[in-house]
Motif scaffolding. Sequence first.
Motif, short mmCIF file in Angstrom:
data_model
loop_
_atom_site.label_atom_id
_atom_site.label_comp_id
_atom_site.label_asym_id
_atom_site.label_seq_id
_atom_site.Cartn_x
_atom_site.Cartn_y
_atom_site.Cartn_z
N ALA A 130 8.25 -6.88 1.84
CA ALA A 130 8.17 -5.49 1.38
C ALA A 130 9.31 -5.23 0.39
CB ALA A 130 8.26 -4.53 2.56
N ASP A 131 9.03 -4.41 -0.60
CA ASP A 131 9.98 -4.15 -1.67
C ASP A 131 10.90 -2.98 -1.31
OD1 ASP A 131 11.39 -3.83 -4.01
OD2 ASP A 131 9.63 -3.33 -5.23
N PRO A 132 12.18 -3.25 -1.03
CA PRO A 132 13.10 -2.16 -0.71
C PRO A 132 13.44 -1.28 -1.91
CG PRO A 132 14.25 -4.27 -0.65
CD PRO A 132 12.81 -4.56 -0.92
N ARG A 133 12.96 -1.68 -3.10
CA ARG A 133 13.19 -0.87 -4.31
C ARG A 133 11.98 -0.01 -4.68
NH1 ARG A 133 14.76 -6.29 -5.80
NH2 ARG A 133 12.63 -6.28 -6.48
N ALA A 134 10.92 -0.06 -3.86
CA ALA A 134 9.73 0.74 -4.14
C ALA A 134 10.10 2.22 -4.13
CB ALA A 134 8.65 0.47 -3.08
N MET A 135 9.55 2.97 -5.10
CA MET A 135 9.90 4.38 -5.23
C MET A 135 8.76 5.29 -4.83
SD MET A 135 12.10 4.83 -8.64
CE MET A 135 13.71 4.14 -8.80
N THR A 136 9.13 6.42 -4.25
CA THR A 136 8.17 7.47 -3.93
C THR A 136 7.89 8.28 -5.20
OG1 THR A 136 9.85 9.12 -3.42
CG2 THR A 136 9.15 7.69 -1.61
N ASN A 137 7.01 9.27 -5.09
CA ASN A 137 6.76 10.17 -6.23
C ASN A 137 8.04 10.87 -6.68
OD1 ASN A 137 4.06 9.57 -6.29
ND2 ASN A 137 3.42 11.43 -5.21
N HIS A 138 8.98 11.03 -5.76
CA HIS A 138 10.23 11.74 -6.07
C HIS A 138 11.36 10.77 -6.43
CE1 HIS A 138 7.73 14.68 -4.25
NE2 HIS A 138 8.66 15.60 -4.17
N ALA A 197 0.84 -1.20 0.00
CA ALA A 197 0.00 0.00 0.00
C ALA A 197 0.87 1.24 0.00
CB ALA A 197 -0.92 0.00 1.22
N LYS A 198 0.43 2.25 -0.77
CA LYS A 198 1.17 3.52 -0.83
C LYS A 198 0.28 4.62 -0.28
CE LYS A 198 4.52 2.46 -4.31
NZ LYS A 198 5.33 3.01 -5.39
N TYR A 199 0.93 5.51 0.44
CA TYR A 199 0.22 6.60 1.09
C TYR A 199 0.71 7.92 0.51
CZ TYR A 199 -0.90 2.68 4.03
OH TYR A 199 -1.33 1.46 4.46
N GLY A 200 0.54 9.01 1.21
CA GLY A 200 0.95 10.32 0.72
C GLY A 200 2.34 10.30 0.11
N ARG A 201 2.50 10.95 -1.02
CA ARG A 201 3.76 11.02 -1.78
C ARG A 201 4.22 9.66 -2.26
NH1 ARG A 201 6.93 14.00 2.83
NH2 ARG A 201 6.06 12.17 3.76
N SER A 202 3.30 8.69 -2.30
CA SER A 202 3.59 7.31 -2.73
C SER A 202 4.60 6.62 -1.84
CB SER A 202 4.06 7.28 -4.19
OG SER A 202 3.00 7.58 -5.04
N TRP A 203 4.54 6.91 -0.56
CA TRP A 203 5.41 6.24 0.39
C TRP A 203 4.74 4.97 0.88
CZ3 TRP A 203 9.17 8.87 4.07
CH2 TRP A 203 9.83 9.92 3.44
N THR A 204 5.52 3.90 0.93
CA THR A 204 5.04 2.67 1.56
C THR A 204 5.35 2.77 3.07
OG1 THR A 204 7.14 1.50 1.33
CG2 THR A 204 5.56 1.33 -0.52
N LEU A 205 4.81 1.83 3.82
CA LEU A 205 5.15 1.82 5.25
C LEU A 205 6.63 1.51 5.46
CD1 LEU A 205 1.96 0.12 6.72
CD2 LEU A 205 2.59 2.54 6.77
N LEU A 206 7.25 0.80 4.50
CA LEU A 206 8.69 0.55 4.60
C LEU A 206 9.46 1.87 4.50
CD1 LEU A 206 11.04 -1.41 4.89
CD2 LEU A 206 10.97 -1.72 2.40
N HIS A 207 9.03 2.77 3.62
CA HIS A 207 9.67 4.09 3.54
C HIS A 207 9.57 4.79 4.90
CE1 HIS A 207 9.03 3.67 -0.88
NE2 HIS A 207 10.11 4.42 -0.96
#
Length: 108
Positions: free
Chosen positions: A77-85, A48-58
């Motif tokens: 959890a994917d350590p390569r998941a990217m935020t909006n930035h 799941a992604k939240y504000g700014r496309s952050w996962t809970l791992l972020h």
Amino acid sequence: QNGDWPIGFVGPVPVLKHLLIRWRAMIAANEAVSLKEQLAKNPSMLTAKYGRSWTLLHQETVAGSVPTVTVRVEAGADPRAMTNHGMTPLQLAKSLGWDKVVSLLTNR
């Protein structure tokens, strides 16, 4: 120089910092147990992604929480998941100097 403090003791700050670090570690360990239970019930929390496309791992990476980052990574959890930035949890951990979190994320 040291006032009423023992020789070699520069004041309460080192003690308070040490207590804060231990307190945070105890909370994180308790959170990790609860998190395992939550993920078992709702595995979609991992992606799941939240504000700014952050996962809970972020979010846990930024907090420097080794126990909860460990639980998330071990659960997939994917350590390569990217935020909006375009930031990954690994990049965030490196930028904040969280060496133990960097190690966890690098070894996955």
